[in-house]
Write an enzyme that holds these catalytic residues in place. Structure first.
Site, PDB file in Angstrom:
ATOM      1  N   LEU A  20      27.708 -12.031  24.439  1.00  0.00           N
ATOM      2  CA  LEU A  20      26.458 -11.997  23.666  1.00  0.00           C
ATOM      3  C   LEU A  20      25.261 -11.790  24.575  1.00  0.00           C
ATOM      4  O   LEU A  20      24.332 -11.057  24.233  1.00  0.00           O
ATOM      5  CB  LEU A  20      26.275 -13.303  22.888  1.00  0.00           C
ATOM      6  CG  LEU A  20      27.155 -13.473  21.654  1.00  0.00           C
ATOM      7  CD1 LEU A  20      26.992 -14.866  21.077  1.00  0.00           C
ATOM      8  CD2 LEU A  20      26.800 -12.423  20.611  1.00  0.00           C
ATOM      9  N   ASP A  72      34.414  -8.388  22.776  1.00  0.00           N
ATOM     10  CA  ASP A  72      33.028  -8.250  23.228  1.00  0.00           C
ATOM     11  C   ASP A  72      32.456  -6.873  22.886  1.00  0.00           C
ATOM     12  O   ASP A  72      31.243  -6.728  22.730  1.00  0.00           O
ATOM     13  CB  ASP A  72      32.918  -8.508  24.739  1.00  0.00           C
ATOM     14  CG  ASP A  72      32.860 -10.006  25.038  1.00  0.00           C
ATOM     15  OD1 ASP A  72      32.276 -10.745  24.217  1.00  0.00           O
ATOM     16  OD2 ASP A  72      33.413 -10.435  26.057  1.00  0.00           O
ATOM     17  N   LYS A 189      22.677 -31.281  35.029  1.00  0.00           N
ATOM     18  CA  LYS A 189      23.209 -31.130  36.379  1.00  0.00           C
ATOM     19  C   LYS A 189      23.278 -29.667  36.822  1.00  0.00           C
ATOM     20  O   LYS A 189      23.799 -28.821  36.100  1.00  0.00           O
ATOM     21  CB  LYS A 189      24.624 -31.739  36.434  1.00  0.00           C
ATOM     22  CG  LYS A 189      24.631 -33.248  36.219  1.00  0.00           C
ATOM     23  CD  LYS A 189      23.954 -33.923  37.397  1.00  0.00           C
ATOM     24  CE  LYS A 189      23.923 -35.434  37.253  1.00  0.00           C
ATOM     25  NZ  LYS A 189      23.074 -36.052  38.294  1.00  0.00           N
ATOM     26  N   PRO A 192      27.298 -27.706  39.349  1.00  0.00           N
ATOM     27  CA  PRO A 192      28.320 -26.685  39.057  1.00  0.00           C
ATOM     28  C   PRO A 192      27.784 -25.265  39.243  1.00  0.00           C
ATOM     29  O   PRO A 192      28.500 -24.389  39.737  1.00  0.00           O
ATOM     30  CB  PRO A 192      28.667 -26.935  37.579  1.00  0.00           C
ATOM     31  CG  PRO A 192      28.241 -28.332  37.295  1.00  0.00           C
ATOM     32  CD  PRO A 192      27.079 -28.618  38.212  1.00  0.00           C
ATOM     33  N   LYS A 225      14.628 -25.781  41.375  1.00  0.00           N
ATOM     34  CA  LYS A 225      15.741 -26.233  42.212  1.00  0.00           C
ATOM     35  C   LYS A 225      16.866 -25.181  42.202  1.00  0.00           C
ATOM     36  O   LYS A 225      17.418 -24.852  43.255  1.00  0.00           O
ATOM     37  CB  LYS A 225      16.250 -27.563  41.638  1.00  0.00           C
ATOM     38  CG  LYS A 225      17.286 -28.251  42.471  1.00  0.00           C
ATOM     39  CD  LYS A 225      17.538 -29.651  41.909  1.00  0.00           C
ATOM     40  CE  LYS A 225      18.813 -30.238  42.463  1.00  0.00           C
ATOM     41  NZ  LYS A 225      19.180 -31.466  41.737  1.00  0.00           N
ATOM     42  N   CYS A 385      42.616  -4.073   4.874  1.00  0.00           N
ATOM     43  CA  CYS A 385      43.888  -3.729   5.495  1.00  0.00           C
ATOM     44  C   CYS A 385      45.042  -4.488   4.837  1.00  0.00           C
ATOM     45  O   CYS A 385      45.432  -4.155   3.721  1.00  0.00           O
ATOM     46  CB  CYS A 385      43.808  -3.937   7.007  1.00  0.00           C
ATOM     47  SG  CYS A 385      44.885  -2.793   7.897  1.00  0.00           S
ATOM     48  N   LEU A 386      45.560  -5.558   5.437  1.00  0.00           N
ATOM     49  CA  LEU A 386      46.616  -6.322   4.771  1.00  0.00           C
ATOM     50  C   LEU A 386      46.113  -6.863   3.434  1.00  0.00           C
ATOM     51  O   LEU A 386      46.876  -6.989   2.475  1.00  0.00           O
ATOM     52  CB  LEU A 386      47.080  -7.478   5.671  1.00  0.00           C
ATOM     53  CG  LEU A 386      48.352  -8.175   5.206  1.00  0.00           C
ATOM     54  CD1 LEU A 386      49.555  -7.263   5.304  1.00  0.00           C
ATOM     55  CD2 LEU A 386      48.614  -9.437   6.029  1.00  0.00           C
ATOM     56  N   GLN A 389      46.661  -4.280   0.946  1.00  0.00           N
ATOM     57  CA  GLN A 389      48.087  -4.179   0.631  1.00  0.00           C
ATOM     58  C   GLN A 389      48.504  -5.314  -0.306  1.00  0.00           C
ATOM     59  O   GLN A 389      49.339  -5.124  -1.199  1.00  0.00           O
ATOM     60  CB  GLN A 389      48.903  -4.183   1.931  1.00  0.00           C
ATOM     61  CG  GLN A 389      48.556  -2.975   2.825  1.00  0.00           C
ATOM     62  CD  GLN A 389      49.198  -3.009   4.211  1.00  0.00           C
ATOM     63  OE1 GLN A 389      49.870  -3.971   4.571  1.00  0.00           O
ATOM     64  NE2 GLN A 389      48.983  -1.949   4.986  1.00  0.00           N
ATOM     65  N   HIS A 511      39.172  -0.797   8.487  1.00  0.00           N
ATOM     66  CA  HIS A 511      38.416  -1.994   8.893  1.00  0.00           C
ATOM     67  C   HIS A 511      36.912  -1.707   8.917  1.00  0.00           C
ATOM     68  O   HIS A 511      36.360  -1.363   9.968  1.00  0.00           O
ATOM     69  CB  HIS A 511      38.873  -2.446  10.285  1.00  0.00           C
ATOM     70  CG  HIS A 511      40.251  -3.033  10.280  1.00  0.00           C
ATOM     71  ND1 HIS A 511      40.486  -4.358  10.010  1.00  0.00           N
ATOM     72  CD2 HIS A 511      41.461  -2.458  10.472  1.00  0.00           C
ATOM     73  CE1 HIS A 511      41.788  -4.589  10.055  1.00  0.00           C
ATOM     74  NE2 HIS A 511      42.399  -3.452  10.328  1.00  0.00           N
ATOM     75  N   GLU A 513      34.550  -3.719   8.920  1.00  0.00           N
ATOM     76  CA  GLU A 513      33.805  -4.724   9.698  1.00  0.00           C
ATOM     77  C   GLU A 513      33.431  -4.234  11.095  1.00  0.00           C
ATOM     78  O   GLU A 513      32.487  -4.741  11.692  1.00  0.00           O
ATOM     79  CB  GLU A 513      34.602  -6.034   9.787  1.00  0.00           C
ATOM     80  CG  GLU A 513      35.862  -6.014  10.657  1.00  0.00           C
ATOM     81  CD  GLU A 513      37.117  -5.579   9.916  1.00  0.00           C
ATOM     82  OE1 GLU A 513      36.992  -4.900   8.871  1.00  0.00           O
ATOM     83  OE2 GLU A 513      38.237  -5.906  10.381  1.00  0.00           O
TER      84      GLU A 513
HETATM   85  N1  GLN Z   1      50.398  -5.402   8.838  1.00  0.00           N
HETATM   86  C1  GLN Z   1      49.775  -4.354   8.103  1.00  0.00           C
HETATM   87  C2  GLN Z   1      50.143  -2.990   8.641  1.00  0.00           C
HETATM   88  O1  GLN Z   1      50.562  -2.867   9.757  1.00  0.00           O
HETATM   89  C3  GLN Z   1      48.266  -4.526   8.063  1.00  0.00           C
HETATM   90  C4  GLN Z   1      47.639  -4.425   9.406  1.00  0.00           C
HETATM   91  C5  GLN Z   1      46.231  -4.944   9.411  1.00  0.00           C
HETATM   92  O2  GLN Z   1      45.830  -5.663   8.497  1.00  0.00           O
HETATM   93  N2  GLN Z   1      45.470  -4.633  10.426  1.00  0.00           N
HETATM   94  O3  GLN Z   1      49.989  -2.019   7.947  1.00  0.00           O
END
Ligand code: GLN
Length: 538
Positions: A20, A72, A189, A192, A225, A385-386, A389, A511, A513
């Site tokens: 960060l 990161d 302190k 360290p 210091k 993703c999952l 599914q 994804h 995000e």
């Molecule tokens: N396990 C699932 C796949 O491989 C979803 C992977 C995930 O959510 N990144 O398709």
């Protein structure tokens, strides 16, 4: 102008927020209109974190070019405009791998291959390669993972020492340390920090700036210091006090202490423009005074590790910023949703639920049950993703009359593999599954919720998965009311599924995000939080 190099190391202990701090410094330098490229060097021997357990390593951040990298880089994305690619993360595993492969090919012409110079040369090559990602890089900011004093990071620090010796006026070292507060004695302190700086000096690196992570602001005599004992100028002792409300305050605190102007001065860089952090100030104010709070349930497998869903959690907060709301996150262990009661009893009370990515069978049944709970009760549901599914499987089972539908990841023998490997869809056996990684274009169905949310019909999002929606079930599921509103045309892959008639039930195979910033919240997260606000009002 020649490129300058800024190295950020850490001392005393880990988890001090080096990523960060680096991202915040990157942002401040960009605000001076400088082109910054960020590089994270990780000392571990894994080639990348892709195969590491999220409990140990936290999230794997994926770049457009499909590199599986350290989390990161997610901070770098959220704070800066640095180019992010395979060249932005190097691990000791990659570095040794490159050197050993060359040795096997005979490229070293009979020389003895050694840490110095061969490994250190490869490290220096990676630093230079990071600068070359874009034309005209002004500064490369290199964050070194781990803590000074670790055996693992010695070669990296030695490479930095050499790099600096070769470019005496182009390099600067920043060392981030910890100033503990001994509560019983009521004292903070510096010892360290002194020891950690001594460790760095023994390697031949003298830091120019010290950032002190601390609980409370440090008194001037204490900073003096540190300056005296660690040989840094008085204005080079910067404090990083635990933030009050949000991590997005950090660049403001750093700027107030003049770290950016000090860096420019020391690197002999002329500021190109006056900095303004106006939008970051606005974000922080907004976070401190929300219009209200919504509660979101996060149903995952790694909820005990606070970094396992880093980008998802940040993106949700960005969705909150977009709506002026605070999002409180309640985390649920997916494999314990049915313990001691029904799923309804265990998870009820949230304004929406998000099921993030994951691998393997553990928690799968809980995720499907949660999807059903949201679908039947018209509660906002966001599957990533999952999580997408799970949405598709639940819909197939309970709406499209395929009670045994499943993903072959969980049940390879299912009669209705609604989610399976591409090789299985194409009837190729035993091919295994290679991961679909990185950015793919996606075409959105006009008039769909997804197209409205994105306000576009062409998008690009990043992937990290093996299993895919099975096109054999497309017609049947669409007839049953599942709208498959995003398609990767070049490979005819379904990327988005939305439940028609539901206020907000969307699953995405990719994804989103990874591409959300506090200053530019991702549209799906903004829209999901809006749906939670509306659900709460009802
Ligand atoms: N396990 C699932 C796949 O491989 C979803 C992977 C995930 O959510 N990144 O398709």
């Amino acid at each position: 102008m020649s490129t300058k190099y800024l190295f950020v190391t850490g001392g005393v202990c880990s988890s001090l927020g080096k990523g960060l701090a680096s991202a915040s410094i990157g942002l401040l330098l960009e605000k001076h209109n400088l082109k910054v490229s960020m590089l994270k060097i990780d000392p571990y021997l894994n080639v990348d974190p892709g195969t590491m357990n999220p409990f140990q390593h936290g999230e794997v951040y994926v770049t457009d070019d499909g590199a599986e990298t350290d989390l990161d880089l997610g901070h770098y994305f959220r704070y800066t405009n640095s180019p992010l690619s395979r060249a932005s993360n190097a691990t000791s595993g990659q570095i040794y791998n490159a050197v050993i492969s060359r040795e096997r090919k005979g490229d070293y012409l009979g020389q003895t291959v050694q840490v110095i110079p061969h490994i250190t040369d490869e490290i220096k090559r990676r630093i230079l390669a990071c600068a070359k990602q874009v034309e005209g890089t002004d500064i490369v900011l290199v964050e070194v993972g781990g803590t000074v004093g670790d055996i693992e990071s010695l070669a990296i620090l030695e490479a930095i020492r050499q790099f600096r010796q070769e470019r005496p006026n182009a390099c600067l070292n920043i060392h981030l340390t910890y100033i503990p507060l001994i509560r019983a004695a009521g004292e903070v302190k510096t010892k360290p920090t002194q020891h950690s700086v001594q460790g760095l000096r023994a390697i031949g690196i003298i830091p120019d700036i010290i950032i002190c992570r601390c609980e409370q602001s440090l008194a001037q005599d204490l900073k003096d210091k540190i300056s005296l004992f660690c040989s840094v100028p008085k204005n080079g002792v910067i404090e990083a006090v635990d933030v009050q409300q949000t991590i997005y305050e950090l660049p403001l605190h750093f700027q107030a202490q003049g770290i950016d102007t000090l860096i420019l001065e020391k690197l002999d860089l002329k500021p190109k423009q006056k900095t303004s952090l106006h939008e970051w100030e606005t974000i922080c104010k907004q976070i401190a005074q929300p219009k209200g709070t919504v509660t979101m349930g996060l149903i995952g497998k790694y909820v005990k590790h606070q970094d396992a869903y880093k980008s998802v959690i940040e993106a949700i907060h960005h969705g909150g910023i977009a709506n002026g709301y605070k999002v409180e996150i309640r985390q649920f262990e997916a494999d314990r949703l049915m313990e001691g009661g029904s799923i309804e009893e265990n998870i009820q009370g949230c304004d929406g639920y998000l099921i993030p990515g994951g691998f393997g069978e553990r928690g799968w049944m809980g995720k499907i049950a949660a999807a059903k709970y949201c679908r039947v009760n018209n509660i906002p549901y966001f599957g990533i993703c999952l999580g997408m599914q799970a949405l598709v499987t639940e819909y197939a089972r309970n709406v499209a009359s395929l009670p045994e539908a499943n993903s072959t990841e969980v049940d390879p023998g299912t009669p209705d593999p609604v989610i399976c490997l591409i090789s299985e869809q194409e009837g190729i056996e035993n091919l295994g599954g290679t991961m679909r990684l990185g950015a793919y274009p996606c075409r959105l169905t006009s008039g769909s919720k997804a197209a409205k949310i994105y306000d576009s019909e062409e998008i690009s999002e990043r992937h990290r998965h093996r299993y895919e929606f099975n096109n054999r079930y497309k017609a049947q599921l669409e007839e049953a009311g599942l709208l498959l509103s995003g398609i990767c045309a070049e490979r005819s892959l379904v990327e988005i599924a939305e439940v028609a008639g539901h206020p907000w039930m969307i699953g995405v195979q990719y994804h989103p995000e990874f591409q959300s910033k506090p200053t530019a919240p991702h549209p799906l997260f903004a829209s999901f939080v809006k749906a939670m606000v509306e659900y709460q009002k009802k």
